[in-house]
Design an enzyme around this catalytic site. Structure first.
Site, PDB file in Angstrom:
ATOM      1  N   GLY A 229      18.749  -8.916 -25.448  1.00 32.51           N
ATOM      2  CA  GLY A 229      18.040  -8.389 -26.600  1.00 32.51           C
ATOM      3  C   GLY A 229      16.697  -9.051 -26.818  1.00 32.51           C
ATOM      4  O   GLY A 229      16.173  -9.072 -27.936  1.00 32.51           O
ATOM      5  N   PRO A 273      18.238  -9.351 -20.301  1.00 29.92           N
ATOM      6  CA  PRO A 273      16.968  -9.323 -21.044  1.00 29.92           C
ATOM      7  C   PRO A 273      16.643  -7.988 -21.702  1.00 29.92           C
ATOM      8  O   PRO A 273      15.801  -7.919 -22.594  1.00 29.92           O
ATOM      9  CB  PRO A 273      15.931  -9.656 -19.972  1.00 29.92           C
ATOM     10  N   ARG A 275      15.074  -4.729 -22.928  1.00 30.80           N
ATOM     11  CA  ARG A 275      13.738  -4.123 -22.960  1.00 30.80           C
ATOM     12  C   ARG A 275      12.645  -5.040 -22.446  1.00 30.80           C
ATOM     13  O   ARG A 275      11.582  -4.578 -22.028  1.00 30.80           O
ATOM     14  CB  ARG A 275      13.406  -3.698 -24.391  1.00 30.80           C
ATOM     15  N   ARG A 311      12.349   6.783 -30.216  1.00 30.01           N
ATOM     16  CA  ARG A 311      12.531   5.542 -30.973  1.00 30.01           C
ATOM     17  C   ARG A 311      11.991   5.606 -32.402  1.00 30.01           C
ATOM     18  O   ARG A 311      12.669   5.150 -33.332  1.00 30.01           O
ATOM     19  CB  ARG A 311      11.910   4.356 -30.234  1.00 30.01           C
ATOM     20  N   TYR A 315      14.796   4.844 -35.177  1.00 28.00           N
ATOM     21  CA  TYR A 315      14.807   3.488 -35.723  1.00 28.00           C
ATOM     22  C   TYR A 315      13.604   3.161 -36.612  1.00 28.00           C
ATOM     23  O   TYR A 315      13.445   2.005 -36.998  1.00 28.00           O
ATOM     24  CB  TYR A 315      14.820   2.455 -34.580  1.00 28.00           C
ATOM     25  N   CYS A 347      10.218  21.303 -33.867  1.00 31.22           N
ATOM     26  CA  CYS A 347      10.457  21.986 -35.139  1.00 31.22           C
ATOM     27  C   CYS A 347      11.444  21.190 -35.999  1.00 31.22           C
ATOM     28  O   CYS A 347      12.576  21.599 -36.244  1.00 31.22           O
ATOM     29  CB  CYS A 347      10.987  23.401 -34.878  1.00 31.22           C
ATOM     30  N   GLU A 348      11.021  20.010 -36.418  1.00 30.89           N
ATOM     31  CA  GLU A 348      11.790  19.117 -37.289  1.00 30.89           C
ATOM     32  C   GLU A 348      10.816  18.317 -38.143  1.00 30.89           C
ATOM     33  O   GLU A 348       9.803  17.821 -37.638  1.00 30.89           O
ATOM     34  CB  GLU A 348      12.644  18.142 -36.462  1.00 30.89           C
ATOM     35  N   TYR A 376      13.452   2.569 -23.214  1.00 26.40           N
ATOM     36  CA  TYR A 376      14.050   3.563 -24.120  1.00 26.40           C
ATOM     37  C   TYR A 376      13.057   4.670 -24.476  1.00 26.40           C
ATOM     38  O   TYR A 376      13.085   5.208 -25.572  1.00 26.40           O
ATOM     39  CB  TYR A 376      14.591   2.883 -25.382  1.00 26.40           C
TER      40      TYR A 376
END
Length: 420
Positions: A229, A273, A275, A311, A315, A347-348, A376
């Site tokens: 992480g 490790p 990302r 992402r 998040y 379309c959101e 990611y």
């Protein structure tokens, strides 16, 4: 730091600029820099001076075959979460002993896929441990322990502690040992992962110290996996400091040395490790197609929807953005910066890349470089709204650009559909 310095000082695009890359390979476009990727691999490979030590590349962050092969060349091992990830690692040249299968809630056939390849597996619940025992009694296995400590930049990336689906709780370890004995399993590895994107070494070192105490209760260990992480400075244009690898290394060296001495024999130490290895080596390029103002908010409409980069939508993640016009970085007097909400073409209402971001005045046709998109990014992309996933390009160390994944076509959208 000037918005352009982060890219120009590293000569990120090699012999090219964003406009020529987009004209050649299409927009949007993922671009990776080989030199930066190799540098990050080497930093992680040398993170701990103790041997034997391995740093595992997390294929879930980026599974492009070209990058997997480079990671293997640089001496990294790998962890996998699915049979598909195992398959990709095998195609990249990783050997069974270089792959660590760390699944979550897998079926018997999925677990068997790894077992028949003699890949080391980690079981993260009592039920999964018993399943492994039924499938292959007498097996050497690892277990994933929830140490009770969690950390991360968002609740959705905290992978240990009281509210998480991951790992066997510390108070369940006696039961785990009993299940192992019942099926003649030998627990030869333990692993943990407290969460994602930590930037201060003390938090990781505290978790590692506690984990070594739990690991000492297993007499047959071949390895201890401390998880990962490791964070990167997503706010680098504002001068955010990097993770202090020297402080982290010094702390880990002391902890590992103390554990091995107390344990009485050497064991392999692993880290994941995540990302850190690939995030900064990737940039997502896109194009501004429309500008509008609605109730005082200026919107820049681009082709970077959350189908391309999820992402920020998932998040509320921050990615620095650099503006280019005709391929050249667009500088602006700070007094002329304009608050812009950068949105995509999905379309959101949640299709927002950046809210109220101070940027130079934009025009249709401008190019945007979204920094630190190597992890990611493509891995979480989708065909939502039947949008095509973009191409991926590698800027080689000699400055040339190589296509390492083609852009999808409309035919690809229906390739797996069957007529009835």
């Amino acid at each position: 730091m000037s918005p352009t310095d982060e890219l120009t000082q590293r000569h990120f695009f090699g012999d090219h600029d964003p406009q020529t890359l987009l004209e050649r390979f299409g927009s949007p476009l993922y671009v990776y820099n080989e030199a930066i990727f190799r540098q990050r691999c080497r930093e992680m490979r040398r993170l701990i001076r103790y041997e034997p030590f391995t740093a595992n590349y997390s294929i879930k962050a980026n599974s492009n075959l070209a990058l997997l092969r480079i990671a293997r060349e640089e001496g990294l091992h790998a962890d996998a979460m699915s049979p598909g990830e195992i398959y990709a690692l095998e195609q990249a040249g990783f050997k069974p002993e270089q792959i660590f299968f760390v699944p979550n809630n897998v079926s018997a056939p999925e677990l068997g896929y790894a077992l028949e390849r003699q890949i080391c597996v980690s079981l993260d619940s009592l039920d999964q441990l018993a399943l492994a025992g039924r499938l292959s009694p007498g097996l050497d296995v690892a277990i994933r322990i929830n140490p009770g400590l969690g950390a991360g930049h968002h609740a959705k990336v905290i992978t240990a502690g009281k509210k998480t689906k991951f790992g066997i709780n510390a108070e369940q370890l006696d039961e785990a040992r009993a299940i192992a004995r019942r099926h003649h399993l030998r627990i030869t590895g333990v692993n943990q992962h407290i969460g994602s994107l930590f930037m201060e070494p003390p938090a990781y070192l505290r978790a590692a110290r506690h984990f070594f105490e739990l690991a000492a209760g297993f007499p047959d260990l071949h390895f201890v996996d401390l998880g990962g992480g490791f964070g990167i400075p997503y706010h680098k244009l504002d001068g955010e400091a990097r993770l202090d690898l020297q402080e982290l290394q010094e702390g880990l060296d002391l902890l590992v040395s103390d554990f091995v001495q107390r344990y009485g024999r050497p064991v392999t130490v692993k880290t994941e490790p995540g990302r850190y290895v690939v995030a900064e080596s990737g940039v997502l390029l896109g194009t501004v197609h429309a500008l509008k103002e609605n109730d005082g908010v200026v919107y820049a409409g681009t082709d970077i929807g959350f189908n391309v980069l999820a992402r920020p939508m998932l998040y509320d993640s921050w990615h620095d953005i650099v503006v280019y016009r005709d391929g050249q970085p667009l500088e602006a007097d700070p007094d002329r910066l304009q608050a812009v909400t950068v949105v995509g073409n999905i379309c959101e209402s949640g299709d927002i890349l950046a809210k109220n971001r101070p940027l130079p005045p934009l025009c249709p046709g401008d190019q945007l470089a979204v920094l630190d998109a190597g992890a990611y990014g493509y891995a979480m992309s989708s065909n939502y709204n039947n949008r095509l996933r973009p191409a991926e390009v590698l800027i080689r160390q000699d400055g040339t650009a190589a296509l390492i994944r083609r852009r999808e076509t409309t035919e690809d959208l229906l390739r797996t559909c069957l007529e009835i």
